[in-house]
Motif scaffolding. Structure first.
Motif, PDB file in Angstrom:
ATOM      1  N   THR A 147     -13.662  -5.551  36.458  1.00  0.00           N
ATOM      2  CA  THR A 147     -12.418  -5.537  35.912  1.00  0.00           C
ATOM      3  C   THR A 147     -11.672  -4.347  36.383  1.00  0.00           C
ATOM      4  O   THR A 147     -10.579  -4.495  36.486  1.00  0.00           O
TER       5      THR A 147
ATOM      6  N   ALA B 235      -9.818  -7.838  31.133  1.00  0.00           N
ATOM      7  CA  ALA B 235     -10.468  -8.629  31.732  1.00  0.00           C
ATOM      8  C   ALA B 235      -9.229  -9.707  32.175  1.00  0.00           C
ATOM      9  O   ALA B 235      -8.029  -9.525  31.727  1.00  0.00           O
TER      10      ALA B 235
ATOM     11  N   ASP C 184     -11.563  -9.328  25.208  1.00  0.00           N
ATOM     12  CA  ASP C 184     -11.905  -8.069  25.831  1.00  0.00           C
ATOM     13  C   ASP C 184     -11.852  -6.940  25.195  1.00  0.00           C
ATOM     14  O   ASP C 184     -12.530  -5.863  25.449  1.00  0.00           O
TER      15      ASP C 184
END
Length: 483
Positions: free
Chosen positions: A39, A45, A444
């Motif tokens: 990431t 994400a 996320d």
């Protein structure tokens, strides 16, 4: 008309839920709480199609769970789902989520960092993961970089066991998930047993307390550490119904030394152990300390077991008693809750800084929760309330009025409610509340932006369309799959 409710075969909802879980898992591979190597420093994400898939799968899975709850009566010659069948369904739905990176939260990375801090000699109740530096600390969001651990020494013993894998975030979080999955398996065994002790429906308890989407999303996929203390708490309550106050208090204290809210169950366990029916028959003499002395005896055993367990676990962890002052760590300045929102609203209306009004609103919320707990306890003592129901409502008050609210906190209410609720309307209310909370976080774990909200809405619409299409044109074989 779609073949829903009592006339529908529960097997189709097992398959529908599995479809949702598979879509959820596929989307989580790109939109979940991925390691920092995938990431970058922002820890966000990529989202995109993965977010659409996650919300489509979440919609299908939640719909399957709600629809499965409507098949509780015999209809059309078909039998309602048994506890064995529901347990197998839980395994089906959980299986696709086992090997993923964490979903809906990055807390599992914080657990790894706290375990690594202990192994390196840092005080987890004085410092945050930032003191570690390196790849372990990089996995933790900025808001928690300098926050001390908000968990008790019992959980930190588990976190330290995972410390050797802290430099390998995927393997480390997988180990934590396996621990959570073992606790969920224990929940699946304990819920029907408790339901039988309290005279409620074992299958309904398993459906609400274990197949719950919040369990799958946050205890299994998210690897949250609420799973272990919830299982310990239920084991303690079951021991209390068998008039074993020492075992009950020990188990519940262990749960509270992992996450503090479990301590609410100690008075309930004492009352259950003190008032449970006599195990010996009418022709047998009660023990010397039976009869009217049982409440005092149970109270003494509860206090003694709680004290000894606290001292022993704290000594074994080597952390000292700093965990007492660190219990407020989950509530940051930006944490959301109804009371925090009220404080911010009042600050905006008054044109002042939000810190003061928010702090006051949070204190008033905690005071209201404490009053609610006392009133519920008084009802139980007077004989107008049931201990299990009072415990579920007490957790509901603490969650709703506490300084921070996250969707998995609702499980502290939903799990005891699973074996305490006696009416269909009350059970449906809990189900709908859990279903709504399942959609309140992004894959996320971060707050969404406008683009992500659009993606989530697209996924929700796609999942709803799939569910409706499946209900109208059933393609699954109309027979119950073998367990």
């Amino acid at each position: 008309m779609p073949n829903t409710g009592a006339n529908a075969h529960p097997g189709r909802y097992r398959w529908l839920g599995l479809l949702g879980s598979l879509a959820l898992a596929a989307g989580g591979l790109t939109s979940g709480a991925l390691p920092a190597a995938a990431t970058g420093p922002a820890l966000r994400a990529s989202g995109g199609a993965g977010t659409v898939l996650v919300f489509a799968g979440l919609t299908v899975l939640t719909a399957a769970w709600l629809l499965l709850g409507t098949t509780g009566r015999r209809a059309g010659g078909q039998l309602r789902p048994t506890t064995r069948w529901l347990t197998a369904t839980l395994a089906w739905w959980a299986a696709p989520l086992l090997l993923l990176p964490p979903l809906f939260s990055r807390d599992a990375y914080s657990y790894l960092a706290q375990g690594a801090m202990q192994a390196s000699g840092f005080d987890v109740y004085a410092d945050g993961p930032a003191v570690l530096g390196g790849p372990v600390a990089q996995q933790v969001p900025q808001v928690w970089q300098h926050a001390p651990a908000p968990y008790g020494p019992a959980f930190l013993l588990l976190a330290r066991a995972a410390a050797p894998l802290a430099d390998h975030p995927y393997a480390g979080t997988l180990l934590l998930r396996l621990t959570a999955v073992a606790a969920v398996a224990a929940l699946a065994a304990l819920l029907p047993a408790l339901a039988r002790r309290f005279g409620t429906d074992p299958a309904a308890a398993l459906h609400l307390g274990a197949l719950n989407p919040l369990v799958l999303l946050h205890l299994v996929a998210g690897a949250h550490n609420d799973a272990v203390p919830l299982a310990l708490m239920l084991a303690g309550l079951l021991a209390a119904t068998h008039r074993r106050p020492l075992a009950a208090a020990t188990l519940i204290t262990l749960a509270a030394l992992a996450k503090a809210p479990a301590a609410l169950a100690l008075p309930a366990a004492w009352w259950l152990a003190a008032t449970a029916p006599e195990a010996d028959g009418p022709g047998r003499r009660r023990g010397r300390f039976g009869g009217r002395w049982r409440p005092l005896r149970s109270a003494a055993a509860t206090v003694l077991a709680a004290a000894v367990t606290t001292v022993a676990v704290t000594a074994a962890s080597g952390t000292g008693y700093g965990w007492v002052s660190a219990l407020t760590s989950p509530a940051t300045k930006g944490s959301w809750s109804p009371t925090s929102s009220l404080g911010r609203l009042l600050a905006d209306l008054a044109g002042v800084a939000p810190e003061g009004p928010v702090a006051v609103a949070r204190l008033l919320g905690l005071a209201a929760a404490a009053v609610t707990v006392c009133l519920l306890a008084a009802r139980v003592v007077r004989g107008t309330g049931e201990p299990a129901t009072a415990l579920a409502l007490a957790f509901a008050a603490l969650v709703a009025l506490g300084p921070a609210l996250r969707p998995w906190y609702a499980l502290w209410c939903a799990v005891p409610a699973a074996f305490a609720v006696r009416t269909a309307n009350a059970r449906r209310t809990v189900e709908l509340a859990c279903a709504a909370l399942a959609f309140t976080v992004m894959p996320d774990g971060f707050a969404p932006d406008s683009a992500e909200l659009v993606l989530a809405a697209e996924g929700l619409a796609a999942g709803a369309a799939i569910t409706l299409l499946t209900e109208r044109q059933v393609t699954f074989q109309e027979r119950q799959p073998a367990c």
